[in-house]
Design an enzyme around this catalytic site. Structure first.
Site, short mmCIF file in Angstrom:
data_model
loop_
_atom_site.label_atom_id
_atom_site.label_comp_id
_atom_site.label_asym_id
_atom_site.label_seq_id
_atom_site.Cartn_x
_atom_site.Cartn_y
_atom_site.Cartn_z
N GLY A 46 0.83 -1.20 0.00
CA GLY A 46 0.00 0.00 0.00
C GLY A 46 0.86 1.25 0.00
O GLY A 46 1.98 1.24 0.53
N GLN A 51 2.75 9.97 1.19
CA GLN A 51 4.10 9.41 1.36
C GLN A 51 5.08 9.86 0.29
O GLN A 51 6.29 9.71 0.45
CB GLN A 51 4.04 7.88 1.39
CG GLN A 51 3.34 7.34 2.63
CD GLN A 51 3.25 5.83 2.58
OE1 GLN A 51 2.32 5.27 2.01
NE2 GLN A 51 4.23 5.16 3.17
N CYS A 93 5.59 -0.16 7.37
CA CYS A 93 5.25 0.99 6.53
C CYS A 93 6.49 1.38 5.72
O CYS A 93 7.60 1.38 6.25
CB CYS A 93 4.81 2.16 7.41
SG CYS A 93 4.40 3.64 6.48
N HIS A 139 -2.56 7.66 6.72
CA HIS A 139 -1.57 8.48 6.02
C HIS A 139 -2.21 9.75 5.46
O HIS A 139 -1.66 10.84 5.57
CB HIS A 139 -0.96 7.71 4.83
CG HIS A 139 0.18 6.81 5.21
ND1 HIS A 139 1.30 7.26 5.87
CD2 HIS A 139 0.38 5.49 4.99
CE1 HIS A 139 2.14 6.24 6.04
NE2 HIS A 139 1.61 5.16 5.53
NI NI Z 1 2.40 3.23 5.52
#
Ligand code: NI
Length: 165
Positions: A46, A51, A93, A139
């Site tokens: 993901g 990000q 992550c 996020h």
């Molecule tokens: Ni993440």
């Protein structure tokens, strides 16, 4: 397509709340193509636009073993169907590389989102997908999975990542 740079915790840009997408155009298609390529390049399951420093409400997910079932979710909203039902999962992550922590999240949820064409969709995910969806939604709201653990543990992870740089 292009691989984008993934921001790493504790980059403050990861704390920005993303804004809804209003225009479903070629630019959005290019963004999601790049996000998928970036996610696949590091074996992720993901990736949220936050990000890569893009503060728009879009995330890409692919939990299939063959990595050929991309799910693109735009302006996603999660409805918790049963707040008493939760499941633990060891989450990691791409923005917190090398660290895993057990996070408890609701297991009965409904996801409402728009696809690339701007059509409204609704799914009732199961298993791993429920966890990834909630992780990506975090996020987009400027949250990270390490916000779900103790401050002490979070600080320890931050210090280790800062030292690696
Ligand atoms: Ni993440």
């Amino acid at each position: 397509m292009a691989i984008r740079k993934i921001l790493k915790f504790p980059d403050q840009d990861l704390r920005t709340k993303a804004e809804n997408i209003a225009v479903f155009d070629d630019e959005l298609k290019v963004l999601t193509d790049d996000m998928l390529e970036t996610m696949y390049s590091v074996n992720g399951i993901g990736l949220a636009a936050t990000q890569i420093g893009i503060h728009k409400r879009v995330a890409v997910i692919d939990i299939s073993p063959e990595k050929n079932e991309p799910l693109i979710i735009i302006n996603p909203e999660v409805e918790i169907l049963d707040a008493t039902k939760k499941e633990d999962y060891d989450e990691g992550c791409l923005s917190v590389p090398g660290f895993f922590e057990t996070i408890s999240r609701p297991s009965e949820i409904k996801l409402i989102y728009k696809n690339l064409e701007g059509s409204q969709k609704e799914i009732k995910p199961e298993g791993l997908l429920t966890k990834v969806i909630q992780h990506e939604l975090d996020h987009l709201n400027g949250r990270l999975f390490v916000d779900h653990i103790s401050q002490l543990k979070r600080r320890r992870i931050r210090n280790k990542i800062v030292k690696q740089k």
